[in-house]
Design a protein around this motif. Sequence first.
Motif, PDB file in Angstrom:
ATOM      1  N   GLN A  20       1.843  86.581  70.255  1.00 19.59           N
ATOM      2  CA  GLN A  20       1.646  85.307  69.584  1.00 19.59           C
ATOM      3  C   GLN A  20       0.177  85.128  69.198  1.00 19.59           C
ATOM      4  OE1 GLN A  20       4.282  83.100  68.968  1.00 19.59           O
ATOM      5  NE2 GLN A  20       5.510  84.831  69.702  1.00 19.59           N
ATOM      6  N   GLU A  21      -0.069  84.551  68.055  1.00 19.87           N
ATOM      7  CA  GLU A  21      -1.441  84.258  67.662  1.00 19.87           C
ATOM      8  C   GLU A  21      -1.956  83.057  68.460  1.00 19.87           C
ATOM      9  OE1 GLU A  21      -2.177  83.813  63.551  1.00 19.87           O
ATOM     10  OE2 GLU A  21      -1.251  85.722  62.980  1.00 19.87           O
ATOM     11  N   ILE A  22      -3.137  83.213  69.046  1.00 21.78           N
ATOM     12  CA  ILE A  22      -3.758  82.139  69.818  1.00 21.78           C
ATOM     13  C   ILE A  22      -4.878  81.548  68.970  1.00 21.78           C
ATOM     14  CG2 ILE A  22      -4.873  81.519  71.994  1.00 21.78           C
ATOM     15  CD1 ILE A  22      -2.035  82.571  72.315  1.00 21.78           C
ATOM     16  N   PRO A  26      -8.973  83.306  69.155  1.00 18.40           N
ATOM     17  CA  PRO A  26      -8.471  84.535  68.526  1.00 18.40           C
ATOM     18  C   PRO A  26      -9.348  85.746  68.803  1.00 18.40           C
ATOM     19  CG  PRO A  26      -9.449  83.078  66.887  1.00 18.40           C
ATOM     20  CD  PRO A  26      -9.359  82.291  68.160  1.00 18.40           C
ATOM     21  N   ASP A  27     -10.662  85.580  68.858  1.00 20.97           N
ATOM     22  CA  ASP A  27     -11.543  86.719  69.107  1.00 20.97           C
ATOM     23  C   ASP A  27     -11.277  87.318  70.487  1.00 20.97           C
ATOM     24  OD1 ASP A  27     -12.696  86.444  66.649  1.00 20.97           O
ATOM     25  OD2 ASP A  27     -14.557  85.549  67.372  1.00 20.97           O
ATOM     26  N   PHE A  28     -11.186  86.448  71.492  1.00 17.59           N
ATOM     27  CA  PHE A  28     -10.945  86.940  72.851  1.00 17.59           C
ATOM     28  C   PHE A  28      -9.603  87.649  72.947  1.00 17.59           C
ATOM     29  CE2 PHE A  28      -9.426  86.542  77.229  1.00 17.59           C
ATOM     30  CZ  PHE A  28     -10.486  87.125  77.907  1.00 17.59           C
ATOM     31  N   ILE A  31      -9.765  91.123  71.464  1.00 16.93           N
ATOM     32  CA  ILE A  31     -10.424  92.069  72.378  1.00 16.93           C
ATOM     33  C   ILE A  31      -9.468  92.460  73.499  1.00 16.93           C
ATOM     34  CG2 ILE A  31     -12.273  92.334  74.081  1.00 16.93           C
ATOM     35  CD1 ILE A  31     -13.952  90.429  72.293  1.00 16.93           C
ATOM     36  N   LEU A  32      -8.825  91.469  74.112  1.00 15.17           N
ATOM     37  CA  LEU A  32      -7.910  91.694  75.239  1.00 15.17           C
ATOM     38  C   LEU A  32      -6.753  92.593  74.834  1.00 15.17           C
ATOM     39  CD1 LEU A  32      -6.563  88.930  77.616  1.00 15.17           C
ATOM     40  CD2 LEU A  32      -4.985  90.473  76.476  1.00 15.17           C
ATOM     41  N   GLN A  33      -6.056  92.219  73.787  1.00 11.04           N
ATOM     42  CA  GLN A  33      -4.843  92.943  73.415  1.00 11.04           C
ATOM     43  C   GLN A  33      -5.143  94.368  72.946  1.00 11.04           C
ATOM     44  OE1 GLN A  33      -3.003  90.272  70.615  1.00 11.04           O
ATOM     45  NE2 GLN A  33      -2.277  88.886  72.223  1.00 11.04           N
ATOM     46  N   ARG A  34      -6.214  94.529  72.197  1.00 12.82           N
ATOM     47  CA  ARG A  34      -6.522  95.873  71.699  1.00 12.82           C
ATOM     48  C   ARG A  34      -7.007  96.793  72.808  1.00 12.82           C
ATOM     49  NH1 ARG A  34      -9.305  94.149  65.836  1.00 12.82           N
ATOM     50  NH2 ARG A  34      -7.415  93.072  65.105  1.00 12.82           N
ATOM     51  N   PHE A  35      -7.710  96.233  73.793  1.00 12.80           N
ATOM     52  CA  PHE A  35      -8.158  97.068  74.925  1.00 12.80           C
ATOM     53  C   PHE A  35      -6.996  97.387  75.855  1.00 12.80           C
ATOM     54  CE2 PHE A  35     -10.106  97.464  79.234  1.00 12.80           C
ATOM     55  CZ  PHE A  35     -10.714  98.686  79.020  1.00 12.80           C
TER      56      PHE A  35
END
Length: 250
Positions: A20-22, A26-28, A31-35
Amino acid sequence: MDRAERANEKYIQLFGEAPQEISKDPDFMNILQRFIFGEVFYEGEMEDKLRELLTISVLTTNQTFPQLKAHTKGALHTGASAEEIKETVYQCAPYIGFAKVLNALEVVNEVFESENIPLPLASQSTTTEQTRMEKGLAVQKSIFGEDITKAYENAPDNQVIIQEYLSAMCFGDFYTRTALDIKTRELITFCVLVALGGCENQIKAHIKGNLSVGNQKQTLLTALIHCILYVGFPRTLNALACINEVLTDA
């Protein structure tokens, strides 16, 4: 695929839907999801089901319940049985205490009920009041060998009870249970100790224990890398130092 594409694919595999888009952060979240889902989940040779069980053990230790709820669903989606998930949470009890496990079980049971999984689950116990000490000590010695005999011999008379509790409860009540094998239980224990922090002596002991049950150094490293997501770098680096100290030739 780039990191974003890999993260999206892995997220859908785990949770059955796109992230889901937060809008507030959105920046955080990028970073979280891609890592997490675009990098770490692809590191090393470990099936997603085991990764999710290890995640559950760390989230239980951290008492981070919204994430525990999500990853309980994720574990089910990767093929983990309800019994495997429950036993993962149970396995945390000797290290984090019963109260925190009860908190986590409320969350897990809520997910199971939402998935129409009948409760209570069948018991996985293999011991009785008469055999829990004997069987627990046998499992303990099978993992740690003569170190257990020495621990009993070196314990002052007024402290032997702690060694007996360790054998009967930690190993008799939990390690002897079915649904998870000893290799998985030892790896869970390692991750719980990493998440707790300040447990370097116990981490070193369970690094040896993992090796004795067949978990090689690379498996420990993969599990540790997976823990970074939830415990941060300081505790990860402390545990890495333990691995390198204990397994110098592995």
